[in-house]
Design a protein around this motif. Structure first.
Motif, PDB file in Angstrom:
ATOM      1  N   VAL A 151       0.840  -1.189   0.000  1.00 32.17           N
ATOM      2  CA  VAL A 151       0.000   0.000   0.000  1.00 32.17           C
ATOM      3  C   VAL A 151       0.885   1.254   0.000  1.00 32.17           C
ATOM      4  O   VAL A 151       1.884   1.328   0.723  1.00 32.17           O
ATOM      5  CB  VAL A 151      -0.926   0.009   1.234  1.00 32.17           C
ATOM      6  CG1 VAL A 151      -1.587   1.363   1.417  1.00 32.17           C
ATOM      7  CG2 VAL A 151      -1.973  -1.093   1.116  1.00 32.17           C
ATOM      8  N   GLY A 152       0.546   2.220  -0.848  1.00 34.94           N
ATOM      9  CA  GLY A 152       1.290   3.468  -0.905  1.00 34.94           C
ATOM     10  C   GLY A 152       2.647   3.353  -1.563  1.00 34.94           C
ATOM     11  O   GLY A 152       3.457   4.281  -1.480  1.00 34.94           O
ATOM     12  N   THR A 153       2.897   2.228  -2.240  1.00 36.13           N
ATOM     13  CA  THR A 153       4.208   1.973  -2.840  1.00 36.13           C
ATOM     14  C   THR A 153       4.050   1.829  -4.341  1.00 36.13           C
ATOM     15  O   THR A 153       3.266   1.001  -4.822  1.00 36.13           O
ATOM     16  CB  THR A 153       4.834   0.696  -2.248  1.00 36.13           C
ATOM     17  OG1 THR A 153       4.844   0.797  -0.828  1.00 36.13           O
ATOM     18  CG2 THR A 153       6.242   0.496  -2.750  1.00 36.13           C
ATOM     19  N   ASP A 154       4.766   2.631  -5.090  1.00 40.31           N
ATOM     20  CA  ASP A 154       4.687   2.643  -6.546  1.00 40.31           C
ATOM     21  C   ASP A 154       5.816   1.773  -7.094  1.00 40.31           C
ATOM     22  O   ASP A 154       6.967   2.200  -7.164  1.00 40.31           O
ATOM     23  CB  ASP A 154       4.808   4.084  -7.047  1.00 40.31           C
ATOM     24  CG  ASP A 154       4.649   4.202  -8.564  1.00 40.31           C
ATOM     25  OD1 ASP A 154       4.282   3.204  -9.207  1.00 40.31           O
ATOM     26  OD2 ASP A 154       4.912   5.308  -9.089  1.00 40.31           O
ATOM     27  N   VAL A 155       5.477   0.532  -7.436  1.00 43.39           N
ATOM     28  CA  VAL A 155       6.450  -0.426  -7.965  1.00 43.39           C
ATOM     29  C   VAL A 155       6.222  -0.583  -9.460  1.00 43.39           C
ATOM     30  O   VAL A 155       5.118  -0.895  -9.898  1.00 43.39           O
ATOM     31  CB  VAL A 155       6.325  -1.802  -7.267  1.00 43.39           C
ATOM     32  CG1 VAL A 155       7.324  -2.794  -7.850  1.00 43.39           C
ATOM     33  CG2 VAL A 155       6.528  -1.658  -5.768  1.00 43.39           C
ATOM     34  N   GLN A 181       8.707   4.447   2.368  1.00 42.68           N
ATOM     35  CA  GLN A 181       9.636   3.617   3.127  1.00 42.68           C
ATOM     36  C   GLN A 181      11.033   3.579   2.507  1.00 42.68           C
ATOM     37  O   GLN A 181      11.944   2.962   3.065  1.00 42.68           O
ATOM     38  CB  GLN A 181       9.090   2.180   3.265  1.00 42.68           C
ATOM     39  CG  GLN A 181       9.067   1.354   1.977  1.00 42.68           C
ATOM     40  CD  GLN A 181       7.788   1.498   1.192  1.00 42.68           C
ATOM     41  OE1 GLN A 181       7.328   2.614   0.967  1.00 42.68           O
ATOM     42  NE2 GLN A 181       7.209   0.387   0.778  1.00 42.68           N
ATOM     43  N   VAL A 182      11.211   4.230   1.365  1.00 42.74           N
ATOM     44  CA  VAL A 182      12.498   4.216   0.675  1.00 42.74           C
ATOM     45  C   VAL A 182      13.482   5.142   1.392  1.00 42.74           C
ATOM     46  O   VAL A 182      13.094   6.189   1.934  1.00 42.74           O
ATOM     47  CB  VAL A 182      12.325   4.623  -0.803  1.00 42.74           C
ATOM     48  CG1 VAL A 182      13.673   4.683  -1.525  1.00 42.74           C
ATOM     49  CG2 VAL A 182      11.397   3.630  -1.511  1.00 42.74           C
ATOM     50  N   MET A 183      14.748   4.773   1.360  1.00 38.89           N
ATOM     51  CA  MET A 183      15.781   5.491   2.114  1.00 38.89           C
ATOM     52  C   MET A 183      15.839   6.978   1.766  1.00 38.89           C
ATOM     53  O   MET A 183      15.431   7.413   0.690  1.00 38.89           O
ATOM     54  CB  MET A 183      17.153   4.873   1.841  1.00 38.89           C
ATOM     55  CG  MET A 183      17.694   5.134   0.445  1.00 38.89           C
ATOM     56  SD  MET A 183      19.434   4.660   0.282  1.00 38.89           S
ATOM     57  CE  MET A 183      19.774   5.164  -1.414  1.00 38.89           C
ATOM     58  N   ASP A 184      16.437   7.717   2.690  1.00 41.90           N
ATOM     59  CA  ASP A 184      16.680   9.139   2.472  1.00 41.90           C
ATOM     60  C   ASP A 184      17.870   9.333   1.532  1.00 41.90           C
ATOM     61  O   ASP A 184      17.797  10.089   0.564  1.00 41.90           O
ATOM     62  CB  ASP A 184      16.947   9.816   3.813  1.00 41.90           C
ATOM     63  CG  ASP A 184      17.135  11.309   3.700  1.00 41.90           C
ATOM     64  OD1 ASP A 184      16.166  11.987   3.325  1.00 41.90           O
ATOM     65  OD2 ASP A 184      18.253  11.791   3.958  1.00 41.90           O
ATOM     66  N   ARG A 185      18.983   8.627   1.814  1.00 42.42           N
ATOM     67  CA  ARG A 185      20.200   8.772   1.009  1.00 42.42           C
ATOM     68  C   ARG A 185      21.243   7.767   1.495  1.00 42.42           C
ATOM     69  O   ARG A 185      21.029   7.097   2.507  1.00 42.42           O
ATOM     70  CB  ARG A 185      20.781  10.188   1.171  1.00 42.42           C
ATOM     71  CG  ARG A 185      21.260  10.498   2.583  1.00 42.42           C
ATOM     72  CD  ARG A 185      21.713  11.943   2.750  1.00 42.42           C
ATOM     73  NE  ARG A 185      22.279  12.233   4.060  1.00 42.42           N
ATOM     74  CZ  ARG A 185      21.586  12.509   5.153  1.00 42.42           C
ATOM     75  NH1 ARG A 185      20.258  12.542   5.078  1.00 42.42           N
ATOM     76  NH2 ARG A 185      22.189  12.756   6.309  1.00 42.42           N
ATOM     77  N   TYR A 186      22.344   7.686   0.768  1.00 40.42           N
ATOM     78  CA  TYR A 186      23.517   6.970   1.257  1.00 40.42           C
ATOM     79  C   TYR A 186      24.364   7.936   2.082  1.00 40.42           C
ATOM     80  O   TYR A 186      24.554   9.092   1.714  1.00 40.42           O
ATOM     81  CB  TYR A 186      24.360   6.427   0.106  1.00 40.42           C
ATOM     82  CG  TYR A 186      23.750   5.279  -0.654  1.00 40.42           C
ATOM     83  CD1 TYR A 186      23.421   4.089  -0.014  1.00 40.42           C
ATOM     84  CD2 TYR A 186      23.525   5.371  -2.031  1.00 40.42           C
ATOM     85  CE1 TYR A 186      22.876   3.031  -0.719  1.00 40.42           C
ATOM     86  CE2 TYR A 186      22.987   4.313  -2.741  1.00 40.42           C
ATOM     87  CZ  TYR A 186      22.663   3.146  -2.085  1.00 40.42           C
ATOM     88  OH  TYR A 186      22.127   2.101  -2.781  1.00 40.42           O
ATOM     89  N   TRP A 187      24.897   7.454   3.178  1.00 43.17           N
ATOM     90  CA  TRP A 187      25.712   8.251   4.073  1.00 43.17           C
ATOM     91  C   TRP A 187      26.991   8.697   3.363  1.00 43.17           C
ATOM     92  O   TRP A 187      27.779   7.869   2.913  1.00 43.17           O
ATOM     93  CB  TRP A 187      26.050   7.434   5.318  1.00 43.17           C
ATOM     94  CG  TRP A 187      26.909   8.105   6.340  1.00 43.17           C
ATOM     95  CD1 TRP A 187      28.238   7.950   6.520  1.00 43.17           C
ATOM     96  CD2 TRP A 187      26.478   9.032   7.348  1.00 43.17           C
ATOM     97  NE1 TRP A 187      28.684   8.710   7.567  1.00 43.17           N
ATOM     98  CE2 TRP A 187      27.620   9.386   8.106  1.00 43.17           C
ATOM     99  CE3 TRP A 187      25.244   9.588   7.682  1.00 43.17           C
ATOM    100  CZ2 TRP A 187      27.549  10.272   9.178  1.00 43.17           C
ATOM    101  CZ3 TRP A 187      25.188  10.473   8.745  1.00 43.17           C
ATOM    102  CH2 TRP A 187      26.319  10.809   9.481  1.00 43.17           C
ATOM    103  N   ASN A 188      27.159  10.008   3.226  1.00 46.20           N
ATOM    104  CA  ASN A 188      28.376  10.596   2.647  1.00 46.20           C
ATOM    105  C   ASN A 188      28.672  10.117   1.227  1.00 46.20           C
ATOM    106  O   ASN A 188      29.829  10.092   0.803  1.00 46.20           O
ATOM    107  CB  ASN A 188      29.603  10.300   3.534  1.00 46.20           C
ATOM    108  CG  ASN A 188      29.554  11.062   4.849  1.00 46.20           C
ATOM    109  OD1 ASN A 188      28.918  12.111   4.947  1.00 46.20           O
ATOM    110  ND2 ASN A 188      30.215  10.526   5.863  1.00 46.20           N
ATOM    111  N   LYS A 189      27.627   9.740   0.473  1.00 43.81           N
ATOM    112  CA  LYS A 189      27.837   9.272  -0.892  1.00 43.81           C
ATOM    113  C   LYS A 189      26.798   9.912  -1.827  1.00 43.81           C
ATOM    114  O   LYS A 189      25.880   9.244  -2.321  1.00 43.81           O
ATOM    115  CB  LYS A 189      27.768   7.747  -0.961  1.00 43.81           C
ATOM    116  CG  LYS A 189      29.005   7.050  -0.372  1.00 43.81           C
ATOM    117  CD  LYS A 189      28.933   5.546  -0.532  1.00 43.81           C
ATOM    118  CE  LYS A 189      30.274   4.891  -0.215  1.00 43.81           C
ATOM    119  NZ  LYS A 189      30.833   5.237   1.083  1.00 43.81           N
ATOM    120  N   PRO A 190      26.929  11.219  -2.087  1.00 47.37           N
ATOM    121  CA  PRO A 190      25.915  11.905  -2.908  1.00 47.37           C
ATOM    122  C   PRO A 190      25.860  11.405  -4.346  1.00 47.37           C
ATOM    123  O   PRO A 190      24.772  11.337  -4.933  1.00 47.37           O
ATOM    124  CB  PRO A 190      26.353  13.377  -2.839  1.00 47.37           C
ATOM    125  CG  PRO A 190      27.805  13.336  -2.460  1.00 47.37           C
ATOM    126  CD  PRO A 190      27.964  12.143  -1.580  1.00 47.37           C
TER     127      PRO A 190
END
Length: 537
Positions: A348-352, A378-387
């Motif tokens: 639910v609420g997930t566009d796959v 629920q998808v991550m914000d970002r990779y730590w220190n890896k833009p």
């Protein structure tokens, strides 16, 4: 009205309404109520603040599935620290990289694994080291329980749902793992989705067979707690112990990789059948590439358990799809096994979506292959220190969607089925293994002239790494080194679960005109008797 979504709410709710109810069955079979679990978490929060931990600081947890892990996680998050769980199957060099990359301030490590941290403690920025049995660990370690003897008073800082609350390290397509940053919001919404799709309730008894370090136990450290349900802890996966717990504790729900299901079936067969349920009916979630149909059949028809197949990645919460869609099958219809093998439909609420190289949706014909991409809360914000890696992960084929790296087809009902893997990742027994890391390790051996690592089919693990090695002397018949020598060489340098299960010496590797190894040809050869080039689990 708008209320911030904070992961601390899960334990707060459990304490408010279920304080006197049993929360945790420890590995020692000690039992803690939610009041007691909460008090221990508070005391660890207070200890962290005595160590100087402030909001945003990183606290690492290296622990099997014990009550200490839950207490350390919530204790960290309550002071606004970033919970950083560590895979206990890694080697000291891996921990050295992660602790430096994340800038970890405090490490709590279970006594069985603390020596791996002790080996690198002078090479990391961490200043405080805590364990649950200081007498069993060399070096200067604080005692978790002794630290809890002091005050439970701590100051909970103001927190925002956009704050990073956990960093989960995952194997990438290069040797260095990437830190997946997850916020209060992503963790909370994922826990809500797990609660909904896995049908959690307050009378559930959850058995910890899935590692708590693995994307925060697929969010179950939150969802089980928030419901006021019961955690049954373990120190590893043992088939006899699992069946004992199911019967003795009335386990109603667990997660089990296909390899765990295989262990249970082997034990069941060896013992000539055992009682597989206790006071409650059992449902079990398994993830990734589904187990073979025969496994699903045994779990449902012989064990009497209900199997739910889910799919995702560390970056996506992890869960984004499920084959638990009962309107598409009857519980007594043998055709259900084919549907349950598929990765399924979006949460639910997930566009796959499954898209081609131009970012266009592939037809729902069950034949046209594209890459799975996803967009969801629920998808991550970002990779730590890896833009740069973050940008690539969200933009390669379709802007704004996380790219899973799995190639799949979609049927007329929208069910997704993985066919192959685009990334150089091998998923063996639920663990991500970087083929590039393995190649780099083997290539450092003086007897190795060239090497390529691919996933090969494995009855036990679904798929396992296989290395094709071109000897430095060019002679595969007399390579100047044995397979055993190279395997030992790997074991000394990388985690045991990453070591190839097989090495084949070859005269040359298939390559393009520009010199790029054509791993696809190697995989085709290994998987020619399979219906898809991805492991069953």
């Amino acid at each position: 009205m708008e209320k911030p979504l904070l992961v601390t709410d899960f334990l707060d709710r459990a304490r408010r309404y279920y304080g006197s109810k049993e929360a945790v069955v420890a590995t020692t079979r000690e039992r803690y109520t939610y009041d007691e679990l909460g008090d221990r978490a508070d005391r660890f929060s207070a200890a962290l603040q005595r160590y100087g931990v402030e909001k945003g600081d990183r606290v690492a947890v290296l622990d099997p599935n014990t009550h200490y892990h839950l207490e350390a996680a919530y204790g960290s998050m309550q002071v606004g620290a970033v919970h950083t769980p560590l895979n206990y199957r890694l080697v000291p060099a891996d921990y050295e990289y992660i602790l430096n990359d994340a800038g970890v301030d405090v490490v709590y490590a279970d006594y069985e694994y603390a020596e791996k941290i002790e080996a690198i403690r002078d090479d990391v920025p961490t200043e405080t080291f805590v364990t649950n049995d200081a007498d069993a660990v060399e070096g200067e370690w604080l005692s978790f329980d002794e630290e809890l003897a002091d005050s439970a008073a701590y100051d909970r800082p103001e927190m925002d749902e956009g704050d990073v609350v956990t960093i989960n390290y995952t194997s990438g397509t290069t040797g260095d793992p990437k830190g997946v940053c997850r916020t209060h919001r992503t963790e909370t919404l994922h826990a809500y989705l797990v609660s909904m799709h896995q049908e959690l309730a307050d009378d559930d008894v959850y058995l910890w067979t899935l590692p708590m370090f693995h994307v925060n136990g697929w969010g179950h450290i939150y969802s089980v707690t928030g419901h006021g349900a019961k955690h049954v802890c373990t120190r590893g996966v043992d088939a006899a112990d699992i069946f004992d717990a199911v019967r003795g504790e009335g386990v109603s729900y667990m997660c089990a990789a296909p390899t765990v299901l295989n262990l249970l079936m082997d034990h069941y067969d060896r013992e000539g059948g055992v009682e597989t349920t206790g006071a409650n009916p059992v449902r079990v979630a398994t993830a990734g590439a589904a187990p073979p149909e025969a496994t699903i059949r045994t779990v449902e028809e012989e064990f009497g358990w209900y199997l739910m197949h889910v799919y995702g990645a560390t970056e996506t919460g992890p869960l984004i799809t499920t084959s638990h869609a009962r309107r598409f099958f009857d519980d007594d219809d043998p055709a259900r096994f084919d549907l349950k093998k598929r990765q399924g439909i979006g949460y639910v609420g997930t566009d796959v979506r499954v898209v081609d190289e131009n970012g266009e949706d592939v037809p729902r014909d069950g034949q046209t292959i594209g890459e799975i991409v996803v967009r969801g809360n629920q998808v991550m914000d970002r990779y730590w220190n890896k833009p740069e890696e973050t940008e690539e992960a969200f933009s390669e084929r379709l802007e704004g969607y996380y790219h899973m790296g799995d190639l799949a087809v979609v049927d007329e009902n929208g069910f997704v089925t993985i066919q192959d893997r685009k990334k150089d990742i091998i998923i063996s027994g639920g663990e991500n293994i970087s083929s590039i890391e393995l190649e780099d390790t083997l290539f450092d051996h003086e007897a190795v002239g060239d090497v390529a690592v691919i996933p090969a089919p494995s009855e036990e693990w679904g798929e396992s790494p296989k290395a094709f090695v071109v000897p430095a002397n060019g002679d595969p018949a007399d390579p100047g080194v044995t397979e055993s020598d190279l395997l030992d060489y790997c074991r000394e340098r990388i985690a045991t679960f990453k070591v190839p299960k097989e090495i084949e010496f070859v005269a040359e590797l298939p390559k393009t005109a520009t010199g790029k190894v054509q791993k696809y040809e190697l995989r085709e050869k290994e998987w020619e008797d399979e219906d898809r080039m991805v492991g069953q689990g």
